[in-house]
Design an enzyme around this catalytic site. Sequence first.
Site, PDB file in Angstrom:
ATOM      1  N   ASN A 189      28.638  19.407 -11.710  1.00  0.00           N
ATOM      2  CA  ASN A 189      29.121  20.271 -10.699  1.00  0.00           C
ATOM      3  C   ASN A 189      29.200  19.398  -9.949  1.00  0.00           C
ATOM      4  OD1 ASN A 189      27.801  21.884 -11.872  1.00  0.00           O
ATOM      5  ND2 ASN A 189      26.297  22.779 -10.642  1.00  0.00           N
TER       6      ASN A 189
ATOM      7  N   HIS B 174      75.694  29.917   2.690  1.00  0.00           N
ATOM      8  CA  HIS B 174      75.897  31.300   1.800  1.00  0.00           C
ATOM      9  C   HIS B 174      77.224  30.796   1.390  1.00  0.00           C
ATOM     10  CE1 HIS B 174      74.983  33.096   5.329  1.00  0.00           C
ATOM     11  NE2 HIS B 174      75.951  32.472   6.218  1.00  0.00           N
TER      12      HIS B 174
ATOM     13  N   SER C  68      76.037  22.602 -27.559  1.00  0.00           N
ATOM     14  CA  SER C  68      75.561  24.194 -28.609  1.00  0.00           C
ATOM     15  C   SER C  68      75.672  23.783 -29.920  1.00  0.00           C
ATOM     16  CB  SER C  68      76.547  24.814 -27.656  1.00  0.00           C
ATOM     17  OG  SER C  68      76.225  25.648 -28.861  1.00  0.00           O
TER      18      SER C  68
ATOM     19  N   LYS D 276      80.584  22.306 -25.853  1.00  0.00           N
ATOM     20  CA  LYS D 276      79.993  22.137 -24.847  1.00  0.00           C
ATOM     21  C   LYS D 276      79.220  20.941 -25.205  1.00  0.00           C
ATOM     22  CE  LYS D 276      77.916  25.986 -23.859  1.00  0.00           C
ATOM     23  NZ  LYS D 276      78.327  26.448 -22.027  1.00  0.00           N
TER      24      LYS D 276
ATOM     25  N   ASN E  28      75.697  20.676 -22.331  1.00  0.00           N
ATOM     26  CA  ASN E  28      74.575  21.755 -21.246  1.00  0.00           C
ATOM     27  C   ASN E  28      73.654  21.028 -20.343  1.00  0.00           C
ATOM     28  OD1 ASN E  28      76.179  23.924 -22.346  1.00  0.00           O
ATOM     29  ND2 ASN E  28      74.654  24.483 -23.886  1.00  0.00           N
TER      30      ASN E  28
HETATM   31  N1  ARG Z   1      33.692  22.098 -18.066  1.00  0.00           N
HETATM   32  C1  ARG Z   1      32.185  22.326 -16.627  1.00  0.00           C
HETATM   33  C2  ARG Z   1      33.559  21.956 -15.494  1.00  0.00           C
HETATM   34  O1  ARG Z   1      35.048  22.300 -15.800  1.00  0.00           O
HETATM   35  C3  ARG Z   1      32.145  20.934 -16.028  1.00  0.00           C
HETATM   36  C4  ARG Z   1      30.457  21.095 -15.231  1.00  0.00           C
HETATM   37  C5  ARG Z   1      29.688  22.271 -15.541  1.00  0.00           C
HETATM   38  N2  ARG Z   1      28.341  21.964 -15.022  1.00  0.00           N
HETATM   39  C6  ARG Z   1      27.808  24.167 -14.826  1.00  0.00           C
HETATM   40  N3  ARG Z   1      26.614  24.108 -14.252  1.00  0.00           N
HETATM   41  N4  ARG Z   1      28.307  24.663 -16.294  1.00  0.00           N
HETATM   42  O2  ARG Z   1      34.043  22.636 -14.305  1.00  0.00           O
END
Ligand code: ARG
Length: 459
Positions: free
Chosen positions: A111, A157, A278, A284, A286
């Site tokens: 994470n 416009h 084209s 053409k 394009n």
């Molecule tokens: N592949 C995951 C993503 O892109 C990485 C993090 C995954 N974390 C987890 N607890 N499954 O978010």
Amino acid sequence: MAEKPWGGRFTQKTDDLAEEFTSSISFDKRLYRCDIKGSMAYCEALAKAGILSREERGKILQALKETEEEIERGEFSFSNCWEDIHMHIEQRLQEKIGEVGGKLHTGRSRNDQISLDMRLYLKEGVLSILDLVKELQTSLVKQAAKYINSIMPGYTHLRKAQPILFSHHLMAYYEMFKRDRERLTDALRRIDVLPLGSGALAGSPYPIDRDYLAELLGFAEISQNSIDAVGNRDFVVEFLSHCALIMMHLSRLCEEFIIWSSAEAGFLHLPQSLCTGSSIMPQKENPDVLELIRAKTGRVYGALVSLLTILKALPLAYNRDLQEDKEPMFDTVDTVKNSLKIMAKLLDGIEVNQERMRAAAAEGFTNATDLADYLVLNGIPFRKAHQVAGKVVQYAEERDKKLEDLSLAQLQSFSPAIKEDVFDYIRIESSVDHRQTIGGTARQRVAEQIKRAQKELAC
Ligand code: ARG
């Protein structure tokens, strides 16, 4: 089937379909360099905290380096079995150096790792987009300087309004892209924050020196709340929204070039090498490049809306939903870079038909405001002057003439304030040059705009 790094508590094998469905390796493998860079720094921090010995540190760093080289040489095999880039690299590490490889993830979570990788990736992405926007601005300024005195009809416009300098019109885009660069540069401050050391969400029980990590990885700041660090993606939303604006600006320029290069307008030619033909109509040529940039704007807007929707009502902290942020981000980086590159090339190759542009600027009573302004200068209140000029337009139109084709006597029949000098005043060159306010279309003012821009681009 090899065991998953997280497989300890599992008694059932992962379903093949679930494995395929949850895997992100097909797209997040492009983060491998960032991931390895982050892992190398983390290895240093673990060593500094006394968690890795000198020898273990050396082994891990060497194995990471080799892994990077394997990926670079195309010798690395990717598989859905290892889900994402983080697990792939960790897995390879263990294949290479055995159990020691398993120490690298101490106190770290995917994470905080993925947030780190994305920030490292985006920092680079933003810097190269900033360069490309600058290159496009340079092309705009070059053409503005080349055609500094060419007059074109200015529109509101999409109807002819007042004569302006073509260079003035191009410089309007310079300003838009300048703000785009400012926004991206500002966003960079919030991207440039180190999340590593936040663990899964609560922080790390190991004495990881986060300042040291930030220094190693070149981050200006470190995140101040571990829950926020792993769960927030507003730095990506911000990036996507600034890119959406860049694309919106590009799409407007594209649209104008499509119109101006049409046979009906004939204001400019697009470089033939950037046009396509084209398969049925031999005549053409394009403007497909411009049309595609215009359309790709939709893709980038889509990326922005997609991520905003992914994030909406998402509880803290990390949820797997966040894996869906990567494809819109990658696609946007690619799309914006490619669009900017080809637009600059196209701009460098345009050829302006100055006579045709000037002729178009002189049609359609674009100097009617100047006639009203002339009357104002001769003591008539603007509202009245507007009305008188309107009547003159109507009179001239009925006779299929321009204002300047009417005789002095004809003009004077509308107002005795009109004198011989009116003809000079309502010439389109005069019309342009009268607009001397800062930012106006007068030649001198536009020359100043260009000069200022050249100075800005030089730093
Ligand atoms: N592949 C995951 C993503 O892109 C990485 C993090 C995954 N974390 C987890 N607890 N499954 O978010």
